[in-house]
Motif scaffolding. Sequence first.
Motif, short mmCIF file in Angstrom:
data_model
loop_
_atom_site.label_atom_id
_atom_site.label_comp_id
_atom_site.label_asym_id
_atom_site.label_seq_id
_atom_site.Cartn_x
_atom_site.Cartn_y
_atom_site.Cartn_z
N GLY A 198 32.21 24.64 82.35
CA GLY A 198 31.40 25.64 81.66
C GLY A 198 31.89 25.96 80.26
O GLY A 198 31.27 26.75 79.54
N HIS A 199 33.00 25.35 79.87
CA HIS A 199 33.56 25.57 78.54
C HIS A 199 33.91 24.22 77.91
O HIS A 199 34.00 23.20 78.58
CB HIS A 199 34.82 26.44 78.61
N MET A 200 34.09 24.27 76.59
CA MET A 200 34.52 23.08 75.85
C MET A 200 35.58 23.50 74.84
O MET A 200 35.46 24.52 74.17
CB MET A 200 33.34 22.42 75.13
N MET A 201 36.63 22.69 74.77
CA MET A 201 37.66 22.91 73.76
C MET A 201 37.30 22.09 72.53
O MET A 201 37.01 20.89 72.62
CB MET A 201 39.03 22.50 74.28
N LEU A 202 37.29 22.75 71.38
CA LEU A 202 37.05 22.07 70.12
C LEU A 202 38.35 21.93 69.35
O LEU A 202 39.21 22.82 69.39
CB LEU A 202 36.02 22.85 69.28
N LEU A 226 29.83 32.48 67.45
CA LEU A 226 30.73 31.65 66.66
C LEU A 226 32.18 32.13 66.75
O LEU A 226 33.03 31.64 66.02
CB LEU A 226 30.27 31.64 65.19
N MET A 227 32.44 33.07 67.66
CA MET A 227 33.79 33.58 67.86
C MET A 227 34.43 32.87 69.04
O MET A 227 33.95 32.98 70.17
CB MET A 227 33.77 35.08 68.11
N PRO A 228 35.50 32.12 68.83
CA PRO A 228 36.14 31.42 69.96
C PRO A 228 36.73 32.41 70.96
O PRO A 228 37.22 33.47 70.59
CB PRO A 228 37.24 30.59 69.28
N GLU A 229 36.66 32.04 72.23
CA GLU A 229 37.23 32.88 73.28
C GLU A 229 38.75 32.81 73.30
O GLU A 229 39.41 33.74 73.79
CB GLU A 229 36.67 32.46 74.64
N ALA A 230 39.29 31.73 72.81
CA ALA A 230 40.75 31.57 72.73
C ALA A 230 41.04 30.55 71.65
O ALA A 230 40.19 29.73 71.29
CB ALA A 230 41.32 31.09 74.07
N ARG A 231 42.25 30.63 71.12
CA ARG A 231 42.65 29.66 70.11
C ARG A 231 44.16 29.44 70.22
O ARG A 231 44.92 30.34 70.54
CB ARG A 231 42.28 30.13 68.70
N VAL A 232 44.55 28.20 69.94
CA VAL A 232 45.97 27.85 70.02
C VAL A 232 46.22 26.71 69.04
O VAL A 232 45.33 25.91 68.75
CB VAL A 232 46.34 27.43 71.46
N THR A 275 45.72 38.25 67.97
CA THR A 275 44.44 38.66 68.57
C THR A 275 43.46 39.16 67.53
O THR A 275 42.45 39.76 67.89
CB THR A 275 44.67 39.77 69.61
N CYS A 276 43.74 38.92 66.24
CA CYS A 276 42.79 39.37 65.22
C CYS A 276 41.48 38.61 65.37
O CYS A 276 41.42 37.54 65.98
CB CYS A 276 43.39 39.20 63.83
N SER A 277 40.42 39.16 64.81
CA SER A 277 39.10 38.56 64.98
C SER A 277 39.00 37.24 64.22
O SER A 277 39.63 37.06 63.17
CB SER A 277 38.01 39.52 64.50
N ALA A 278 38.21 36.33 64.76
CA ALA A 278 38.03 35.02 64.14
C ALA A 278 36.59 34.57 64.33
O ALA A 278 35.98 34.83 65.38
CB ALA A 278 38.99 34.00 64.74
#
Length: 227
Positions: free
Chosen positions: A106-110, A33-39, A15-18
Amino acid sequence: MPSAAERTRTLVQSTCSAVLILPGADGARPDELMPEARVVGTDGEVFLLFPADAPAVRAATHAQDDELPAVLELTDVAPVAVPDRIRGRAWVSGWLTCAPGIAEPGHMMLRLEVGEVYVDDLWGDAAVSPADFAEALPDPLTAYETEVLQHLAAAHDDHVQGLGGLLAHRADVRRVVPLSLDRFGLRVRCRDTAGRSFDARFDFPEPVRDVHGLRRAMRALFDAAQN
């Protein structure tokens, strides 16, 4: 010690900042520019969730078939108050494209195809190959680290201070604060009587695989400090 690849995967999946660094996005606010989630995907690619109108989504959509270079910068900050709280940074650079049909409306996965990885943390700095990054696993204690460190600092300060007794070569330890935790051990930040800070590391007898093993390892460590 954890490998550089494992440490980087841990940061990416923690959960560190990105923040995503893109060419031409200088005018965007940092929070945009901060993603709401990442995997991390099965092939080592990094998927980043953004609102559909985010600058990163617009840039990736505009690029279409062209390669859009991007860097995911991660900053790891200690969850307890210590001098120099930034524990590490990592940079995952590659090429960004849209991955439609995955995110909710309402969202997009990059999708960030990884080209280069670099980490600079408490263990040192190192480059990581995309293949090693893809094969690595995050530390199994990542989900518990923040809670455990904050609990140690707030509710078990007497035990934490007792760890200073295990530093036989440093009789001038004045204060001990838990700094980081992984499957291999506990790192603390100490302050001596002159006000100078230094780190100490306490390795577990064997790598910890889950929170139950962590309880046993921590109990053994505190018992050793009391004896």
